[in-house]
Design a protein around this motif. Structure first.
Motif, PDB file in Angstrom:
ATOM      1  N   PRO A 244      -2.170 -17.432 -42.579  1.00  0.00           N
ATOM      2  CA  PRO A 244      -2.100 -17.172 -41.144  1.00  0.00           C
ATOM      3  C   PRO A 244      -3.085 -16.116 -40.658  1.00  0.00           C
ATOM      4  O   PRO A 244      -3.424 -16.078 -39.467  1.00  0.00           O
ATOM      5  CB  PRO A 244      -0.644 -16.704 -40.946  1.00  0.00           C
ATOM      6  CG  PRO A 244      -0.231 -16.189 -42.284  1.00  0.00           C
ATOM      7  CD  PRO A 244      -0.929 -17.057 -43.277  1.00  0.00           C
ATOM      8  N   GLN A 266       1.343 -10.814 -35.451  1.00  0.00           N
ATOM      9  CA  GLN A 266       1.583 -11.558 -36.678  1.00  0.00           C
ATOM     10  C   GLN A 266       2.550 -12.724 -36.458  1.00  0.00           C
ATOM     11  O   GLN A 266       2.446 -13.756 -37.116  1.00  0.00           O
ATOM     12  CB  GLN A 266       2.099 -10.613 -37.759  1.00  0.00           C
ATOM     13  CG  GLN A 266       1.042  -9.599 -38.199  1.00  0.00           C
ATOM     14  CD  GLN A 266       1.561  -8.632 -39.246  1.00  0.00           C
ATOM     15  OE1 GLN A 266       1.355  -8.844 -40.436  1.00  0.00           O
ATOM     16  NE2 GLN A 266       2.245  -7.588 -38.808  1.00  0.00           N
ATOM     17  N   GLN A 269       0.421 -15.413 -35.327  1.00  0.00           N
ATOM     18  CA  GLN A 269      -0.336 -15.986 -36.441  1.00  0.00           C
ATOM     19  C   GLN A 269       0.506 -16.986 -37.227  1.00  0.00           C
ATOM     20  O   GLN A 269       0.025 -18.064 -37.601  1.00  0.00           O
ATOM     21  CB  GLN A 269      -0.831 -14.871 -37.359  1.00  0.00           C
ATOM     22  CG  GLN A 269      -1.947 -14.022 -36.755  1.00  0.00           C
ATOM     23  CD  GLN A 269      -2.374 -12.896 -37.672  1.00  0.00           C
ATOM     24  OE1 GLN A 269      -1.536 -12.237 -38.307  1.00  0.00           O
ATOM     25  NE2 GLN A 269      -3.663 -12.653 -37.766  1.00  0.00           N
ATOM     26  N   LEU A 270       1.766 -16.645 -37.471  1.00  0.00           N
ATOM     27  CA  LEU A 270       2.640 -17.567 -38.194  1.00  0.00           C
ATOM     28  C   LEU A 270       2.877 -18.846 -37.395  1.00  0.00           C
ATOM     29  O   LEU A 270       2.937 -19.943 -37.957  1.00  0.00           O
ATOM     30  CB  LEU A 270       3.980 -16.890 -38.501  1.00  0.00           C
ATOM     31  CG  LEU A 270       3.970 -15.765 -39.528  1.00  0.00           C
ATOM     32  CD1 LEU A 270       5.366 -15.173 -39.683  1.00  0.00           C
ATOM     33  CD2 LEU A 270       3.455 -16.259 -40.883  1.00  0.00           C
ATOM     34  N   LYS A 272       0.812 -20.216 -35.201  1.00  0.00           N
ATOM     35  CA  LYS A 272      -0.428 -21.003 -35.223  1.00  0.00           C
ATOM     36  C   LYS A 272      -0.657 -21.654 -36.584  1.00  0.00           C
ATOM     37  O   LYS A 272      -1.268 -22.728 -36.665  1.00  0.00           O
ATOM     38  CB  LYS A 272      -1.621 -20.112 -34.871  1.00  0.00           C
ATOM     39  CG  LYS A 272      -1.615 -19.572 -33.454  1.00  0.00           C
ATOM     40  CD  LYS A 272      -2.777 -18.598 -33.268  1.00  0.00           C
ATOM     41  CE  LYS A 272      -2.709 -17.879 -31.949  1.00  0.00           C
ATOM     42  NZ  LYS A 272      -3.802 -16.885 -31.800  1.00  0.00           N
ATOM     43  N   ALA A 273      -0.172 -21.010 -37.647  1.00  0.00           N
ATOM     44  CA  ALA A 273      -0.367 -21.547 -38.993  1.00  0.00           C
ATOM     45  C   ALA A 273       0.615 -22.655 -39.330  1.00  0.00           C
ATOM     46  O   ALA A 273       0.550 -23.239 -40.422  1.00  0.00           O
ATOM     47  CB  ALA A 273      -0.248 -20.422 -40.020  1.00  0.00           C
TER      48      ALA A 273
END
Length: 430
Positions: A244, A266, A269-270, A272-273
């Protein structure tokens, strides 16, 4: 409770314990000949996502969102009251709906309110009248006010009530050192302070370890990896493959360099991942403003600084995800209780009763202040001093559970609190 999947994927460690396990990963693999396949099994992507921010210390809801025309508010807070809106004066309130104003230090939230994606629920709190931070937080995170000893938190009970086939090891993540009360329970969750530390330590151990290190771990290695240790290592491997960290803030979003800003960055980010995140939790402390709370026209003051960080982090998160991802995401804020209506002699406020919650997301019926805030005359105040609780916080949770997360009934998540659809706040659409 175990979810049906091809391998045991989950971890219930805090970040410290997990980091120690991850550091020794190459050595453990050599000893046991254990190998994680290069192809991670498919995980179920949740229909909706919930991000909960707990403002620990008791946030002053009357400083966040204030009744503009209430003369008692200004009389009881001669130093702290936010003045009614005045064009060109940045120290005055930001008009929300003609009745309520937003603190100027929360200005990044105003466009969200105006766009209809942010709602305020005011006069909200626990029916239990404790003024103890510890007890009030426990009651709110367990969602069983007045009942000590409840074994699990309301978010964990939701995870138990809504199991997913092939659930991700990162279905529920808390950006804290230890698992918070609200996520404790039988369902598996991950607590980590930082994604990079979690992910990168898996490859950081040297291949050459001392005899002392071998003696320390060799005896326990097999047992550890048969249980939670193996789940930890699999979670590390899973996150390394998802990577991520490669996703940077988008759409010009800039997060504050603070624990809350980092946690929400963060979380984005998770999401989007596509790691299968459904529940994210973040702490935001420091709201116990007994002294030097800060006048609205000042840049300094404890509460003013917290408001700027809080609003900036949430606004950046919404901007970063963009409308498409926010359509299925709800950010919900909570605090254990509010502050006294009257300011104290130290330029602050003391422990009170009701406060306000913020809800942000694509399913929010925003642009409105929900709940009942009576005139702040002494006769209307709880114990003659506090904003009364007119909305039980569990009503907000029930609507979140049923209308956003999609669980048919909230009874197993909120035991002992039956609620009818007509009793909901109405801040969420279907």
């Amino acid at each position: 409770m175990r979810h049906s999947c091809s391998r045991r994927q989950f971890v219930r460690f805090g970040a410290t314990g997990l980091g120690a396990t991850a550091l020794a990963l190459p050595v453990f693999e050599q000893w046991l000949g254990w190998h994680v396949s290069a192809q991670e099994p498919h995980v179920t992507q949740p229909r909706k996502r919930l991000v909960v921010i707990f403002q620990r210390g008791a946030m002053d809801g009357l400083s966040a969102v204030m009744p503009l025309a209430d003369e008692h508010y200004r009389q009881l807070r001669p130093l702290l009251a936010v003045a009614p809106p005045k064009a060109g004066d940045p120290s005055t309130a930001l008009d929300l709906d003609g009745r309520f104003g937003l603190n100027p230090h929360l200005a990044p939230l105003l466009p969200l309110f105006q766009a209809g994606t942010l709602a305020v629920i005011h006069g909200v709190g626990s029916p239990d009248g404790t003024r103890s931070h510890f007890d009030a937080q426990d009651y709110m995170e367990s969602a069983t006010p007045g009942r000590k000893g409840t074994p699990d938190g309301w978010l964990n009970r939701y995870l138990q009530a809504a199991p997913l086939h092939r659930a991700s090891p990162f279905r529920a993540v808390s950006f804290t050192q230890l698992t918070p009360r609200t996520l404790q329970g039988k369902a598996n969750v991950i607590a980590l302070a930082d994604i990079q530390a979690f992910k990168l330590q898996a490859g950081s151990a040297t291949k050459h370890v001392t005899t002392g290190f071998e003696e320390m771990y060799a005896q326990a290695a097999a047992d550890a990896l048969r249980g939670t240790g193996q789940e930890s290592l699999e979670a590390v491997k899973f996150l390394k493959r998802a990577n991520p960290g490669r996703f940077q803030p988008e759409h010009g979003a800039t997060y504050p360099s603070s624990p809350l800003g980092n946690a929400l960055r963060q979380t984005a980010q998770l999401i989007k991942a596509n790691v299968g995140l459904e529940i994210a939790f973040a702490d935001c402390g420091g709201w116990d403003t007994h002294a030097n709370q800060g006048a609205p026209g000042q840049s300094f003051g404890q509460l003013n600084r917290l408001f700027r960080d809080f609003a900036g982090a949430i606004a950046a998160f919404v901007q970063d995800l963009g409308p498409e991802r926010m359509r299925d995401t709800l950010v919900l804020t909570m605090t254990e209780f509010g502050r006294t209506v009257r300011q104290n002699g130290a330029g602050g406020t003391d422990h009170g009763r009701a406060s306000c919650m913020f809800a942000v997301g694509g399913s929010v019926r925003g642009g409105r202040v929900y709940g009942d805030v009576p005139k702040l005359a002494p006769a209307n105040l709880a114990d003659g001093r506090d904003l009364p609780v007119t909305t039980d916080f569990r009503t907000v949770l029930a609507e979140t559970i049923t209308h956003h997360l999609g669980l048919a009934q909230s009874g197993s998540v909120l035991p002992g609190y039956p609620i009818k659809p007509s009793g909901l706040v109405g801040f969420l659409g279907r």
